[in-house]
Design an enzyme around this catalytic site. Sequence first.
Site, PDB file in Angstrom:
ATOM      1  N   SER A  65       0.818  -1.320  -0.068  1.00 41.19           N
ATOM      2  CA  SER A  65      -0.103  -0.007   0.117  1.00 41.19           C
ATOM      3  C   SER A  65       0.771   1.437   0.043  1.00 41.19           C
ATOM      4  CB  SER A  65      -0.944  -0.077   0.964  1.00 41.19           C
ATOM      5  OG  SER A  65      -1.984  -0.733   0.953  1.00 41.19           O
ATOM      6  N   LYS A  68       0.460   3.503  -3.086  1.00 43.53           N
ATOM      7  CA  LYS A  68      -0.782   4.363  -3.238  1.00 43.53           C
ATOM      8  C   LYS A  68      -0.293   5.719  -3.326  1.00 43.53           C
ATOM      9  CE  LYS A  68      -3.802   1.074  -0.960  1.00 43.53           C
ATOM     10  NZ  LYS A  68      -4.597   0.612   0.450  1.00 43.53           N
ATOM     11  N   TYR A 193      -2.686  -2.723 -10.784  1.00 44.51           N
ATOM     12  CA  TYR A 193      -2.672  -2.776  -9.239  1.00 44.51           C
ATOM     13  C   TYR A 193      -1.779  -3.708  -8.500  1.00 44.51           C
ATOM     14  CZ  TYR A 193      -4.489  -1.717  -4.527  1.00 44.51           C
ATOM     15  OH  TYR A 193      -4.598  -1.539  -3.304  1.00 44.51           O
ATOM     16  N   TYR A 245      -3.852   3.402   7.823  1.00 44.72           N
ATOM     17  CA  TYR A 245      -5.133   2.903   7.934  1.00 44.72           C
ATOM     18  C   TYR A 245      -6.120   3.527   8.721  1.00 44.72           C
ATOM     19  CZ  TYR A 245      -2.479  -0.685   5.026  1.00 44.72           C
ATOM     20  OH  TYR A 245      -1.690  -1.461   4.236  1.00 44.72           O
ATOM     21  N   VAL A 263       1.157  -3.882   4.042  1.00 45.78           N
ATOM     22  CA  VAL A 263       0.762  -5.217   4.476  1.00 45.78           C
ATOM     23  C   VAL A 263       1.892  -6.009   4.824  1.00 45.78           C
ATOM     24  CG1 VAL A 263      -1.749  -5.045   4.627  1.00 45.78           C
ATOM     25  CG2 VAL A 263      -0.420  -6.141   2.761  1.00 45.78           C
TER      26      VAL A 263
END
Length: 309
Positions: A65, A68, A193, A245, A263
Amino acid sequence: MTEISQKDLEYWLEHVRIYANNGDVADYIPALANQQPEINAVAYYPIDGEVLYAGQSEYTFTIQSISKVITLALALVQHGESAVFNRVDKEPTSDPFYSIGTLEVEEPAKPSNPMINAGALAVTNMIRGRDSEEMVHEILKLVRMLANDESITYDEEVAKSEFETAFLNRSLAYFMKQNGIVTGSVEELLDVYTKQCAITMTVKQLARIGAVFANDGRDPETNNPLVPSHVARICKTFMVTCGMYNASGTFAINVGIPAKSGVSGAIVGVLRNKGGIAVFGPALDEKGNSVVGIHFLEKMAQEKHWSMF
């Protein structure tokens, strides 16, 4: 702000490595289930100075992540703020990063922010390219420039593993496609992705990317602009409000720096006008953040008083 030393990194890492026992690796991604919880590493990349590191600093991991932040920067550069925020909102959420709930109640079904999976999928969907290969190339081009390393690529095994088990992300993408937030082929989007999430690097390379954002988008060595300063500012703001998160508020109080986790167990942190810090430890807490990484950054914040607040 007092400077960080090699001794600091080694001391902090030694004192927090025991917390690996309090977490679990991300076994819902088959290729990540084999990670060893006891592996840990940290690197500090100052804007003006020599990179410092401790632990297994040559160990490579997938950034998951953390990608992102990079795709958000790329989409903002390619399309501008208005286009990006027409597809995704700017608000933090208390929902888990994989939640579909807000898409069902919002009108239109716009993801809350670019740091949750739905928002990241909407942003990745915007990356330029005639096909998924070109889109991945655009992402890698930016990553390699930020890390100053042309050898960086993605782990094909992890990407394949994530692609084959991305049932929930497919659901999010199809839900958004129904509402016009996502366009084109969902399978092609998932291909891009999962490959961006599977980009591999070391803590030293990741800390350098943090240093670019710490330097308002400029190269930490040459001071040449790599990302426009307003784009760097937007990315850092999302890191503060949404980067950890649905534990971002607690992290802001306990640590107080822009940060983004993945993660795989990686966390990148930004110390404005100072440098970038990257920590890796694959054992995760219930929110999906590295247990060792969180404790390390909390210890750093306590001892150095580096909170932006």
